[in-house]
Design an enzyme around this catalytic site. Sequence first.
Site, PDB file in Angstrom:
ATOM      1  N   SER A 113       0.832  -1.214   0.108  1.00 11.13           N
ATOM      2  CA  SER A 113      -0.046  -0.480  -0.123  1.00 11.13           C
ATOM      3  C   SER A 113       0.640   0.449   0.189  1.00 11.13           C
ATOM      4  CB  SER A 113      -0.927  -0.269   1.814  1.00 11.13           C
ATOM      5  OG  SER A 113      -1.404   1.744   1.587  1.00 11.13           O
ATOM      6  N   GLN A 134       0.188  -0.202  -5.081  1.00 12.98           N
ATOM      7  CA  GLN A 134      -1.753  -0.425  -5.013  1.00 12.98           C
ATOM      8  C   GLN A 134      -1.397   1.316  -4.101  1.00 12.98           C
ATOM      9  OE1 GLN A 134      -2.848   1.145  -1.374  1.00 12.98           O
ATOM     10  NE2 GLN A 134      -4.484   1.933  -2.504  1.00 12.98           N
ATOM     11  N   TYR A 136      -3.945   5.400  -4.591  1.00  8.27           N
ATOM     12  CA  TYR A 136      -4.729   6.097  -4.754  1.00  8.27           C
ATOM     13  C   TYR A 136      -4.637   7.636  -5.059  1.00  8.27           C
ATOM     14  CZ  TYR A 136      -6.735   3.404  -0.064  1.00  8.27           C
ATOM     15  OH  TYR A 136      -7.341   2.338   0.468  1.00  8.27           O
ATOM     16  N   ARG A 171     -15.554   4.886  10.537  1.00  5.59           N
ATOM     17  CA  ARG A 171     -15.145   4.404  11.643  1.00  5.59           C
ATOM     18  C   ARG A 171     -15.531   5.112  13.176  1.00  5.59           C
ATOM     19  NH1 ARG A 171     -10.073   2.813   7.908  1.00  5.59           N
ATOM     20  NH2 ARG A 171     -11.327   2.070   5.705  1.00  5.59           N
ATOM     21  N   HIS A 286     -13.623  -3.555   0.131  1.00  2.70           N
ATOM     22  CA  HIS A 286     -12.546  -3.007   0.463  1.00  2.70           C
ATOM     23  C   HIS A 286     -12.416  -3.712   2.010  1.00  2.70           C
ATOM     24  CE1 HIS A 286      -9.397   0.360  -0.346  1.00  2.70           C
ATOM     25  NE2 HIS A 286      -9.578   0.153   1.264  1.00  2.70           N
TER      26      HIS A 286
END
Length: 417
Positions: A113, A134, A136, A171, A286
């Site tokens: 990530s 990975q 974004y 969250r 996800h």
Amino acid sequence: MSIEKLRATALSIADLREMAREHLPRGIFEYVARGSDEDRSLGGNARAFDEIDLVPRVVRDVSEPNTSCKLFGEPCAAPIAVSPTGFASLLWLDGEVGSARAAARAGIPFALSTGSITPMEQIRAEVDGQLWLQLYVWPQREMTRELIARARRARYEALIITVDTPVAPFRPYNLKNGFSIPFKISSRNFWDIVTHPRWLYGVVFRRYLKSGPMVAENYPEQLRVPVSAAKPGKFNLPFCDNVSWDDIREFRRLWDGPLILKGILHPEDAARAVEAGCDGIIVSNHGGRNLDSAIAPIRMLPEIAERVGHKTTVLLDSGISRGSDIVKALALGAHAVMVGKATLFGVGAGGEAGAQRALEILVDELVRVMTNSGVKDLGSISAGLLRLSHEFARTMLELNPEAAQTMASTNAVSARL
Ligand SMILES: Cc1cc2nc3c(=O)[nH]c(=O)nc-3n(C[C@H](O)[C@H](O)[C@H](O)COP(=O)(O)O)c2cc1C
């Protein structure tokens, strides 16, 4: 912790989860183990797999079972890759290097990530295995372009672009237990932290002594500040709420290796990803961490696989915790699965050895389920091995009668419709 000790004590991913829960402060454990909002998608992911039964075939030669396959032209020992997960080094010293090494040892790809603490170049230098990166898409597109160029220089084999997070997930449990990035000691988490001295010493102090404060090393230089020192909004780059198919086409032009779009749940988006030149898609919600009530990816898989599975590599994640889940996903059209929490529980339980144990458990279970089901290679896994529960089949019928008909012709759903 040694792998021998883990082999004796951790017999399932659930065991590793329990060991991670004991080792980690509650705030960090919940950050890994829970979903978003009310955890509906998290529960839904597990339920969807429970709604699929296996119908084994017998009196077949299942000696010498073979789990090997190719992903993007590269050989893999099993149809599994490790999902990208940020901040694994918060769970164990050098958690990211450890899980990448464990994946290499298991002969499967590891996806790093961008939110990881270890620089991608260091992982490349220390790990002799397949590495995917990975990212974004960031509002500042030039930063994204620079990251792609950096991944190329660091010899990452595949690029994953995650597109299912246009805004920050909610969250609430982390707001209550005081875990946030940037990470700050507060009255909400003080007791939680001091009552986990093994974690405090083994991860935080040792990391500080070894390499200084934790920094998200793969972020652009101007945003690389210590995890604990950042001001809100500084450390976390703003989420990008206007990613377009033109962006994806541009990244396609910039990246000449396999390009994979992560976070696909709708067959139309899967088709658009293929049109935009992606070599693979990850059917994913996800891990139930973003849009609560997002459908379990396994429910959309048959329709997506039917639409694009002959043109592109279809990977699935979200909810894989047993070898039987892997068989179910392959039978419904995935070429391979990815695992996020399963490996992280391993890291939280025992670092590199824990990640190794998690992957070992999944591969052992996969082999056992295959042989007990009467198949000895991945090519023989088909929908004919499954019976879908009434609820699963009904959702499928409502969503896509055509895919349901195809499944019915293999007997997987007809008995329950
Ligand atoms: C702690 C944690 C951090 C994650 N960080 C990222 C990330 O940085 N980028 C990303 O694309 N997905 C991220 N994910 C999602 C995973 O890549 C993957 O989609 C998900 O974990 C799969 O579901 P599973 O955990 O049930 O296997 C993260 C997941 C977890 C549990």
